[in-house]
Design a protein around this motif. Structure first.
Motif, PDB file in Angstrom:
ATOM      1  N   PRO A   1     -10.924  58.285   7.200  1.00 36.20           N
ATOM      2  CA  PRO A   1     -10.864  57.788   8.587  1.00 36.20           C
ATOM      3  C   PRO A   1     -11.557  58.732   9.558  1.00 36.20           C
ATOM      4  O   PRO A   1     -11.509  59.955   9.404  1.00 36.20           O
ATOM      5  CB  PRO A   1      -9.351  57.732   8.871  1.00 36.20           C
ATOM      6  CG  PRO A   1      -8.688  57.779   7.539  1.00 36.20           C
ATOM      7  CD  PRO A   1      -9.582  58.568   6.655  1.00 36.20           C
ATOM      8  N   LEU A   2     -12.161  58.138  10.580  1.00 34.78           N
ATOM      9  CA  LEU A   2     -12.698  58.887  11.722  1.00 34.78           C
ATOM     10  C   LEU A   2     -11.824  58.536  12.925  1.00 34.78           C
ATOM     11  O   LEU A   2     -10.631  58.737  12.903  1.00 34.78           O
ATOM     12  CB  LEU A   2     -14.175  58.543  11.929  1.00 34.78           C
ATOM     13  CG  LEU A   2     -15.110  58.934  10.768  1.00 34.78           C
ATOM     14  CD1 LEU A   2     -16.536  58.445  11.022  1.00 34.78           C
ATOM     15  CD2 LEU A   2     -15.104  60.434  10.544  1.00 34.78           C
ATOM     16  N   LEU A   3     -12.424  57.999  13.981  1.00 33.55           N
ATOM     17  CA  LEU A   3     -11.673  57.568  15.160  1.00 33.55           C
ATOM     18  C   LEU A   3     -11.899  56.082  15.410  1.00 33.55           C
ATOM     19  O   LEU A   3     -12.931  55.519  15.024  1.00 33.55           O
ATOM     20  CB  LEU A   3     -12.104  58.375  16.393  1.00 33.55           C
ATOM     21  CG  LEU A   3     -11.833  59.887  16.369  1.00 33.55           C
ATOM     22  CD1 LEU A   3     -12.476  60.542  17.580  1.00 33.55           C
ATOM     23  CD2 LEU A   3     -10.345  60.179  16.327  1.00 33.55           C
ATOM     24  N   PHE A   4     -10.931  55.444  16.075  1.00 37.13           N
ATOM     25  CA  PHE A   4     -11.056  54.052  16.529  1.00 37.13           C
ATOM     26  C   PHE A   4     -11.369  53.097  15.380  1.00 37.13           C
ATOM     27  O   PHE A   4     -12.224  52.207  15.502  1.00 37.13           O
ATOM     28  CB  PHE A   4     -12.109  53.942  17.625  1.00 37.13           C
ATOM     29  CG  PHE A   4     -11.921  54.910  18.746  1.00 37.13           C
ATOM     30  CD1 PHE A   4     -10.814  54.832  19.574  1.00 37.13           C
ATOM     31  CD2 PHE A   4     -12.836  55.925  18.955  1.00 37.13           C
ATOM     32  CE1 PHE A   4     -10.634  55.737  20.603  1.00 37.13           C
ATOM     33  CE2 PHE A   4     -12.664  56.839  19.990  1.00 37.13           C
ATOM     34  CZ  PHE A   4     -11.560  56.745  20.809  1.00 37.13           C
ATOM     35  N   ASN A   5     -10.690  53.283  14.234  1.00 31.89           N
ATOM     36  CA  ASN A   5     -10.857  52.424  13.060  1.00 31.89           C
ATOM     37  C   ASN A   5     -12.243  52.505  12.443  1.00 31.89           C
ATOM     38  O   ASN A   5     -12.680  51.574  11.757  1.00 31.89           O
ATOM     39  CB  ASN A   5     -10.511  50.967  13.392  1.00 31.89           C
ATOM     40  CG  ASN A   5      -9.025  50.764  13.608  1.00 31.89           C
ATOM     41  OD1 ASN A   5      -8.207  51.638  13.317  1.00 31.89           O
ATOM     42  ND2 ASN A   5      -8.659  49.612  14.144  1.00 31.89           N
ATOM     43  N   TYR A   6     -12.939  53.604  12.658  1.00 27.33           N
ATOM     44  CA  TYR A   6     -14.191  53.872  11.959  1.00 27.33           C
ATOM     45  C   TYR A   6     -13.906  54.790  10.778  1.00 27.33           C
ATOM     46  O   TYR A   6     -12.896  55.515  10.750  1.00 27.33           O
ATOM     47  CB  TYR A   6     -15.221  54.510  12.889  1.00 27.33           C
ATOM     48  CG  TYR A   6     -15.851  53.535  13.854  1.00 27.33           C
ATOM     49  CD1 TYR A   6     -16.996  52.821  13.515  1.00 27.33           C
ATOM     50  CD2 TYR A   6     -15.280  53.313  15.103  1.00 27.33           C
ATOM     51  CE1 TYR A   6     -17.563  51.914  14.398  1.00 27.33           C
ATOM     52  CE2 TYR A   6     -15.838  52.409  15.993  1.00 27.33           C
ATOM     53  CZ  TYR A   6     -16.981  51.714  15.637  1.00 27.33           C
ATOM     54  OH  TYR A   6     -17.535  50.815  16.511  1.00 27.33           O
ATOM     55  N   ALA A   7     -14.791  54.748   9.789  1.00 28.27           N
ATOM     56  CA  ALA A   7     -14.605  55.568   8.600  1.00 28.27           C
ATOM     57  C   ALA A   7     -15.952  56.067   8.106  1.00 28.27           C
ATOM     58  O   ALA A   7     -17.005  55.491   8.409  1.00 28.27           O
ATOM     59  CB  ALA A   7     -13.911  54.765   7.508  1.00 28.27           C
ATOM     60  N   ILE A   8     -15.908  57.142   7.342  1.00 27.46           N
ATOM     61  CA  ILE A   8     -17.101  57.657   6.670  1.00 27.46           C
ATOM     62  C   ILE A   8     -16.889  57.488   5.180  1.00 27.46           C
ATOM     63  O   ILE A   8     -15.823  57.817   4.649  1.00 27.46           O
ATOM     64  CB  ILE A   8     -17.374  59.125   7.050  1.00 27.46           C
ATOM     65  CG1 ILE A   8     -18.678  59.600   6.400  1.00 27.46           C
ATOM     66  CG2 ILE A   8     -16.217  60.040   6.696  1.00 27.46           C
ATOM     67  CD1 ILE A   8     -19.166  60.922   6.962  1.00 27.46           C
ATOM     68  N   SER A   9     -17.887  56.935   4.502  1.00 30.48           N
ATOM     69  CA  SER A   9     -17.753  56.615   3.081  1.00 30.48           C
ATOM     70  C   SER A   9     -18.891  57.250   2.290  1.00 30.48           C
ATOM     71  O   SER A   9     -20.024  57.369   2.778  1.00 30.48           O
ATOM     72  CB  SER A   9     -17.775  55.093   2.884  1.00 30.48           C
ATOM     73  OG  SER A   9     -17.853  54.770   1.514  1.00 30.48           O
ATOM     74  N   GLY A  10     -18.569  57.653   1.049  1.00 32.34           N
ATOM     75  CA  GLY A  10     -19.579  58.207   0.151  1.00 32.34           C
ATOM     76  C   GLY A  10     -19.854  57.313  -1.035  1.00 32.34           C
ATOM     77  O   GLY A  10     -20.416  57.777  -2.034  1.00 32.34           O
ATOM     78  N   LEU A  11     -19.471  56.036  -0.932  1.00 31.61           N
ATOM     79  CA  LEU A  11     -19.672  55.106  -2.045  1.00 31.61           C
ATOM     80  C   LEU A  11     -21.165  54.989  -2.369  1.00 31.61           C
ATOM     81  O   LEU A  11     -21.991  54.855  -1.466  1.00 31.61           O
ATOM     82  CB  LEU A  11     -19.101  53.734  -1.685  1.00 31.61           C
ATOM     83  CG  LEU A  11     -18.927  52.761  -2.852  1.00 31.61           C
ATOM     84  CD1 LEU A  11     -17.864  53.271  -3.822  1.00 31.61           C
ATOM     85  CD2 LEU A  11     -18.549  51.376  -2.354  1.00 31.61           C
ATOM     86  N   GLY A  12     -21.479  55.045  -3.663  1.00 28.66           N
ATOM     87  CA  GLY A  12     -22.872  55.002  -4.072  1.00 28.66           C
ATOM     88  C   GLY A  12     -23.569  56.338  -3.925  1.00 28.66           C
ATOM     89  O   GLY A  12     -24.799  56.407  -3.959  1.00 28.66           O
TER      90      GLY A  12
ATOM     91  N   GLU B   1     -18.655  53.192   8.547  1.00 27.89           N
ATOM     92  CA  GLU B   1     -18.107  51.848   8.464  1.00 27.89           C
ATOM     93  C   GLU B   1     -17.130  51.566   9.602  1.00 27.89           C
ATOM     94  O   GLU B   1     -16.508  52.486  10.141  1.00 27.89           O
ATOM     95  CB  GLU B   1     -17.369  51.664   7.131  1.00 27.89           C
ATOM     96  CG  GLU B   1     -18.215  51.902   5.908  1.00 27.89           C
ATOM     97  CD  GLU B   1     -17.398  51.921   4.631  1.00 27.89           C
ATOM     98  OE1 GLU B   1     -17.950  51.591   3.571  1.00 27.89           O
ATOM     99  OE2 GLU B   1     -16.200  52.254   4.708  1.00 27.89           O
ATOM    100  N   LYS B   2     -17.000  50.288   9.929  1.00 26.86           N
ATOM    101  CA  LYS B   2     -15.957  49.804  10.827  1.00 26.86           C
ATOM    102  C   LYS B   2     -14.918  49.113   9.961  1.00 26.86           C
ATOM    103  O   LYS B   2     -15.235  48.192   9.202  1.00 26.86           O
ATOM    104  CB  LYS B   2     -16.535  48.824  11.855  1.00 26.86           C
ATOM    105  CG  LYS B   2     -15.485  48.205  12.771  1.00 26.86           C
ATOM    106  CD  LYS B   2     -14.876  49.226  13.711  1.00 26.86           C
ATOM    107  CE  LYS B   2     -13.928  48.565  14.712  1.00 26.86           C
ATOM    108  NZ  LYS B   2     -13.292  49.528  15.625  1.00 26.86           N
ATOM    109  N   ILE B   3     -13.658  49.551  10.059  1.00 24.96           N
ATOM    110  CA  ILE B   3     -12.596  48.986   9.224  1.00 24.96           C
ATOM    111  C   ILE B   3     -11.943  47.812   9.950  1.00 24.96           C
ATOM    112  O   ILE B   3     -11.298  47.988  10.989  1.00 24.96           O
ATOM    113  CB  ILE B   3     -11.543  50.057   8.886  1.00 24.96           C
ATOM    114  CG1 ILE B   3     -12.212  51.269   8.234  1.00 24.96           C
ATOM    115  CG2 ILE B   3     -10.477  49.473   7.973  1.00 24.96           C
ATOM    116  CD1 ILE B   3     -12.931  50.973   6.949  1.00 24.96           C
TER     117      ILE B   3
END
Length: 211
Positions: free
Chosen positions: A126-137, A143-145
């Motif tokens: 998770p980041l802030l305001f329902n945003y996230a950082i992903s390392g998939l791939g 991303e926006k969750i």
């Protein structure tokens, strides 16, 4: 003299007869709890920025920044080295600028290593305001969750790092401070904070492997 009971007022459960309009849950309490536990919050990650930053790039960046950091580290230690080698008995206070440079480079290096760890494990954080950082791939993606309603009460939910463990620190003057020692990614209802669900940061990677 016999007694007659209206069938509508009799509940027969496992051979026991109850008179009146008693409400009885079908099945046992354990089954009811299992059905409750099956309720889980659901969400959909929506990529809003797919970067070309891969684990390989982050590895090389970490290597080169580590080399760059040697210079300010040497300049910080140079006065002490000179004293030990009897070249100079005075510490140059002008080297404080190198201490700032060293601290900034160290922060950048820690950030790069954190991102590399995300791409290596292919996790989401998770980041802030329902945003996230992903390392998939093995690539960095922002991303926006999109979260569905709370499965227990229908309230709005948020995605964030939830504190689940603390420790109390007591100072010599009697003051006590509570320090968070563990956080987990979670979905939590904004209406009732007791309605929350831990999110596995590697869940999507595991689902992709199963598929």
């Amino acid at each position: 003299m016999g007694y007659k009971f209206s069938k509508s007022n009799i509940n027969n459960v496992s051979g026991n007869v109850f008179n009146g309009t008693t409400n009885i849950i079908s099945g046992n309490d354990n089954n009811f709890k299992e059905r409750e536990s099956e309720k889980a919050a659901t969400y959909t990650p929506e990529p809003i920025w797919r970067s070309s930053i891969t684990m390989a790039i982050l590895t090389w960046l970490a290597f080169f920044i580590s080399l760059i950091e040697i210079f300010p580290l040497y300049k910080i230690c140079e006065p002490i080295i000179n004293i030990l080698m009897n070249k100079n008995n005075r510490i140059d206070t002008n080297n404080s600028i190198y201490l700032v440079i060293f601290a900034l480079i160290m922060l950048v290096l820690m950030m790069i290593l954190w991102l590399r760890n995300i791409t290596k494990k292919e996790t989401r954080h998770p980041l802030l305001f329902n945003y996230a950082i992903s390392g998939l791939g093995r690539k960095i993606t922002i991303e926006k969750i999109q979260i569905d309603k709370c499965p227990k009460c229908g309230g709005e939910m948020k995605y964030f790092n939830k504190a689940i463990k603390w420790r109390d620190i007591t100072y010599s003057d009697g003051r006590t401070k509570r320090e968070v020692i563990k956080r987990v990614p979670a979905l939590q209802c904004k209406r009732n904070s007791d309605h929350w669900f831990e999110v596995d940061p590697a869940a999507e990677r595991l689902n992709n492997k199963r598929g």
